[in-house]
Design an enzyme around this catalytic site. Structure first.
Site, PDB file in Angstrom:
ATOM      1  N   ASN A  67       0.825  -1.197   0.000  1.00  0.00           N
ATOM      2  CA  ASN A  67       0.000   0.000   0.000  1.00  0.00           C
ATOM      3  C   ASN A  67       0.867   1.257   0.000  1.00  0.00           C
ATOM      4  OD1 ASN A  67      -2.020   1.937   0.536  1.00  0.00           O
ATOM      5  ND2 ASN A  67      -3.185   0.447   1.716  1.00  0.00           N
ATOM      6  N   GLN A  95     -14.571  -2.610   0.692  1.00  0.00           N
ATOM      7  CA  GLN A  95     -15.652  -1.654   0.493  1.00  0.00           C
ATOM      8  C   GLN A  95     -16.215  -1.902  -0.901  1.00  0.00           C
ATOM      9  OE1 GLN A  95     -12.344   0.126   1.303  1.00  0.00           O
ATOM     10  NE2 GLN A  95     -12.967   1.622   2.824  1.00  0.00           N
ATOM     11  N   HIS A 106     -12.411  -0.700  -8.327  1.00  0.00           N
ATOM     12  CA  HIS A 106     -11.822  -1.999  -8.660  1.00  0.00           C
ATOM     13  C   HIS A 106     -11.835  -2.784  -7.356  1.00  0.00           C
ATOM     14  CE1 HIS A 106      -8.348  -4.089 -11.074  1.00  0.00           C
ATOM     15  NE2 HIS A 106      -9.008  -4.974 -10.347  1.00  0.00           N
ATOM     16  N   HIS A 150     -11.090  -4.729  -4.237  1.00  0.00           N
ATOM     17  CA  HIS A 150      -9.822  -5.003  -3.564  1.00  0.00           C
ATOM     18  C   HIS A 150     -10.069  -5.250  -2.085  1.00  0.00           C
ATOM     19  CE1 HIS A 150     -10.382  -0.613  -3.520  1.00  0.00           C
ATOM     20  NE2 HIS A 150      -9.674  -0.582  -2.398  1.00  0.00           N
ATOM     21  N   HIS A 198      -8.387  -5.145   1.614  1.00  0.00           N
ATOM     22  CA  HIS A 198      -7.315  -4.650   2.477  1.00  0.00           C
ATOM     23  C   HIS A 198      -7.006  -5.735   3.493  1.00  0.00           C
ATOM     24  CE1 HIS A 198      -7.629  -0.255   1.510  1.00  0.00           C
ATOM     25  NE2 HIS A 198      -8.846  -0.647   1.140  1.00  0.00           N
TER      26      HIS A 198
END
Length: 165
Positions: A30, A86, A97, A99, A101
């Site tokens: 990240n 989310q 897109h 994803h 975390h």
């Protein structure tokens, strides 16, 4: 030939930040981690919503997240993991897109445990804004938290490439 950049919505992720790939997914460090070891896993195919994933993509994403989470937790000497996804703009998704975390967690890393979600949302907004503005990342400071350089991210990715899957 190796891929130079991976698509992450409208953005490009440099290959040096990517530390694991499958035929369907990739994992990368990240730009603005909320905690040490905060990484992302997403499908190679640009998919905006979870319901648009194929069954194979869904299985692959969560399989990687599970395996990677265990290794990140051990590597960072954490005691827990936060997995966060989310799904759509009203859920806080700032990059269109899918994803996941993955955040290794330790006791006391946030005063209020759920503040991590607000931090993730804020960092995603900052990430999206900084890439959109295409500013130099190396020396930039936002709210006292400097963005990491490509070189710093590559060093972290190289460490995670040692993980076994």
């Amino acid at each position: 030939m190796a891929v130079e950049y991976y698509d992450f919505g409208p953005h490009k992720i440099h290959h040096s930040s990517v530390f694991h790939t499958t035929d369907l997914s990739f994992a990368f460090v990240n730009l603005r981690p909320s905690v040490p070891g905060h990484v992302l896993v997403c499908p190679k195919r640009e998919v905006k919503r979870v319901t648009d994933l194929t069954d194979e993509e869904t299985i692959d994403l969560w399989y990687i997240a599970k395996r990677l989470g265990r290794q990140l937790e051990n590597y960072h000497k954490a005691s827990s993991l936060t997995f966060c996804l989310q799904d759509g703009p009203h859920a806080g998704q700032s990059v269109p897109h899918v994803h996941i975390h993955i955040l290794p967690r330790k006791a006391g890393d946030y005063e209020n445990n759920d503040d991590i979600y607000e931090d993730i949302n804020e960092k995603e907004k900052q990430f999206h804004q900084s890439l959109q503005e295409d500013k130099e990342k190396r020396d930039r400071s936002i709210e006292g938290k400097r963005e990491r350089s490509i070189e710093e991210m590559a060093i972290e990715a190289d460490e995670y490439k040692k993980f076994t899957f």
